[in-house]
Design an enzyme around this catalytic site. Structure first.
Site, PDB file in Angstrom:
ATOM      1  N   ASP A 227      -2.563 -10.653  -2.249  1.00 27.65           N
ATOM      2  CA  ASP A 227      -3.137 -10.234  -0.969  1.00 27.65           C
ATOM      3  C   ASP A 227      -4.648 -10.018  -1.196  1.00 27.65           C
ATOM      4  O   ASP A 227      -5.089  -9.772  -2.318  1.00 27.65           O
ATOM      5  CB  ASP A 227      -2.455  -8.934  -0.524  1.00 27.65           C
ATOM      6  CG  ASP A 227      -2.875  -8.484   0.865  1.00 27.65           C
ATOM      7  OD1 ASP A 227      -2.151  -8.806   1.827  1.00 27.65           O
ATOM      8  OD2 ASP A 227      -3.929  -7.806   0.995  1.00 27.65           O
TER       9      ASP A 227
ATOM     10  N   HIS B 219      -6.250  -7.500  -0.418  1.00 30.04           N
ATOM     11  CA  HIS B 219      -6.463  -6.091  -0.766  1.00 30.04           C
ATOM     12  C   HIS B 219      -5.641  -5.686  -1.995  1.00 30.04           C
ATOM     13  O   HIS B 219      -4.564  -6.226  -2.236  1.00 30.04           O
ATOM     14  CB  HIS B 219      -6.031  -5.198   0.401  1.00 30.04           C
ATOM     15  CG  HIS B 219      -6.693  -5.520   1.700  1.00 30.04           C
ATOM     16  ND1 HIS B 219      -6.119  -6.352   2.643  1.00 30.04           N
ATOM     17  CD2 HIS B 219      -7.890  -5.136   2.207  1.00 30.04           C
ATOM     18  CE1 HIS B 219      -6.936  -6.457   3.688  1.00 30.04           C
ATOM     19  NE2 HIS B 219      -8.014  -5.736   3.454  1.00 30.04           N
TER      20      HIS B 219
ATOM     21  N   ASP C  89      -4.252 -12.983   4.082  1.00 32.83           N
ATOM     22  CA  ASP C  89      -5.538 -12.501   4.611  1.00 32.83           C
ATOM     23  C   ASP C  89      -6.694 -12.988   3.750  1.00 32.83           C
ATOM     24  O   ASP C  89      -7.822 -12.517   3.878  1.00 32.83           O
ATOM     25  CB  ASP C  89      -5.535 -10.973   4.780  1.00 32.83           C
ATOM     26  CG  ASP C  89      -4.924 -10.230   3.608  1.00 32.83           C
ATOM     27  OD1 ASP C  89      -4.576 -10.863   2.598  1.00 32.83           O
ATOM     28  OD2 ASP C  89      -4.797  -8.993   3.721  1.00 32.83           O
TER      29      ASP C  89
ATOM     30  N   HIS D  38       0.820  -1.226   0.000  1.00 32.71           N
ATOM     31  CA  HIS D  38       0.000   0.000   0.000  1.00 32.71           C
ATOM     32  C   HIS D  38       0.852   1.274   0.000  1.00 32.71           C
ATOM     33  O   HIS D  38       0.307   2.368   0.042  1.00 32.71           O
ATOM     34  CB  HIS D  38      -0.948   0.014   1.203  1.00 32.71           C
ATOM     35  CG  HIS D  38      -1.943  -1.105   1.203  1.00 32.71           C
ATOM     36  ND1 HIS D  38      -2.828  -1.317   0.169  1.00 32.71           N
ATOM     37  CD2 HIS D  38      -2.190  -2.095   2.113  1.00 32.71           C
ATOM     38  CE1 HIS D  38      -3.586  -2.379   0.444  1.00 32.71           C
ATOM     39  NE2 HIS D  38      -3.206  -2.873   1.615  1.00 32.71           N
TER      40      HIS D  38
HETATM   41  C1  OKP Z   1      -3.081  -4.264   4.652  1.00 25.02           C
HETATM   42  B1  OKP Z   1      -2.749  -5.432   3.733  1.00 25.02           B
HETATM   43  C2  OKP Z   1     -11.149  -2.555   7.349  1.00 25.02           C
HETATM   44  C3  OKP Z   1     -10.087  -1.491   7.595  1.00 25.02           C
HETATM   45  C4  OKP Z   1      -8.770  -1.902   7.002  1.00 25.02           C
HETATM   46  C5  OKP Z   1      -6.386  -1.277   6.794  1.00 25.02           C
HETATM   47  C6  OKP Z   1      -6.217  -2.555   6.049  1.00 25.02           C
HETATM   48  C7  OKP Z   1      -4.780  -2.756   5.632  1.00 25.02           C
HETATM   49  C8  OKP Z   1      -4.537  -4.049   4.932  1.00 25.02           C
HETATM   50  N1  OKP Z   1     -12.433  -2.238   7.950  1.00 25.02           N
HETATM   51  N2  OKP Z   1      -7.703  -1.006   7.295  1.00 25.02           N
HETATM   52  O1  OKP Z   1      -3.147  -5.319   2.399  1.00 25.02           O
HETATM   53  O2  OKP Z   1      -3.076  -6.720   4.243  1.00 25.02           O
HETATM   54 ZN    ZN Z   2      -4.289  -7.306   2.772  1.00 29.42          ZN
END
Ligand code: OKP
Ligand code: ZN
Length: 340
Positions: A192, A194, A281, A158
């Protein structure tokens, strides 16, 4: 398979973040990396070595000097302003505003994208060591290793050229790719849960590093503002960026089909090296991700990627339930190893 790992990640141990409007214990904890390294030892998956290469020159190529110098001194500035806790923003730069404030509160909000990425007095040291871990892993591929794992913490995908957030400060996978692209075409596959908005940002105008990501639809999932299929790269980079979105609670087979499409996309770029941003994740136990991948699915990941027959560096991103993270990662490694 060689693992690169440094205990210096323990220096980064943020205490809190905001989730669902509540202040909660931070999810990106040292125990994550410890569970992974313990499992690698337990299963004798190969040697574990400390990072030995400096990431400095690559950091200058990947990130803006303004952000890097801010991150390096953020904690000092924070303390000089009389604060004792972790450096976090409370205000963010508005669209089209260009001011460069000198106060740490204004400065921090011009680089940070969220309230989930605090800076403690020892964060920077851990961040540099995480970057060195990825870069050292990339050096192993240059030395002829077919397969290496950079056990990075904090994660990186990120973090963009001049922004950081989502638990990430410097982009470890991008630093590895930046080194490798001096020696041939690189493709990054980001699996990932995300979208890796930082990695996309860094290579968006380039075609020497292709980026493809499989992730939960950003219309409903962090990081929200990028990761849409319409984002395909710009200029020279047009066609070298691909976003494959899936519903937040997609069936396992839907996710695996998306991964197959991602692998097919990378073939068009004829990579000499693969960098895999691997987040765990996606597993059923994860508190952030809403997927339900099981051990057979993780074995399939290693098989699909390993079959490409391209030297591959895995770089750790997310995964917030430590046992699920460690077990899933081990299944990927074992199945990749079987393809060699
Ligand atoms: C980092 B990685 C969800 C809020 C999430 C940050 C997530 C960071 C993920 N309600 N806030 O890509 O695993
Ligand atoms: Zn993630």
């Amino acid at each position: 398979m060689i693992t690169i790992y440094s205990m210096a990640h323990r220096l980064h141990d943020p205490s809190w973040e905001v989730l669902d409007g509540e202040r909660v214990a931070h999810l990106e904890k040292p125990g994550r990396a410890e569970a992974v390294v313990d499992r690698i030892r337990e299963l004798s998956l190969g040697p574990i070595r400390p990072p030995e290469k400096s990431p400095k020159a690559l950091i200058e190529r990947v990130h803006s000097s303004e952000m890097v110098s801010f991150l390096a001194k953020a904690s000092t500035l924070w303390q000089a302003s009389g604060r004792t806790g972790e450096a976090t923003p409370y205000v963010w730069r508005q669209p089209r505003a260009t001011g460069r404030p000198s106060h740490v509160d204004g400065l921090i909000g011009s680089f940070a994208t969220d309230l989930a990425t605090p800076i403690t007095s020892t964060t920077w040291e851990a961040v540099l060591e995480s970057a060195a871990t990825a870069v050292s892993g990339a050096h192993l591929l240059l030395a002829g290793e077919p397969f290496a794992f950079a056990l990075c913490r904090p994660p990186g995908h990120h973090a963009g050229r001049d922004f950081y957030g989502g638990y990430c400060y410097l982009n470890n996978a991008a630093l590895a790719a930046e080194l490798l692209c001096d020696h041939g075409q690189v493709a990054i596959i980001d699996i990932d849960y995300h979208h890796g908005n930082g990695t996309q940002d860094i290579f968006y105008h380039r075609n020497d590093v292709a980026y493809v990501s499989v992730h939960a639809d950003p219309a409903t999932t962090f990081p929200y503002y990028s990761g849409y299929p319409s984002e395909r790269g710009e200029g020279q980079g047009f066609g070298a960026n691909r976003n494959i979105t899936i519903p937040a609670q997609a069936a396992n087979q839907v996710w695996l089909n998306a991964l197959e499409n991602a692998v097919v996309f990378t073939r068009r770029h004829r990579p000499r090296f693969l960098v895999i941003s691997i987040g765990l994740d996606t597993c059923a136990a994860d508190p952030l991700g809403q997927l339900t991948l099981r051990s057979v699915d993780y074995a399939r990941i290693g098989e699909l990627i390993g079959r490409e027959g391209v030297p591959t560096l895995y770089v750790l991103e997310g995964g917030y339930e430590k046992h699920g993270t460690a077990a899933s990662l081990a299944n990927v490694i074992l199945s990749h190893q079987e393809t060699l």
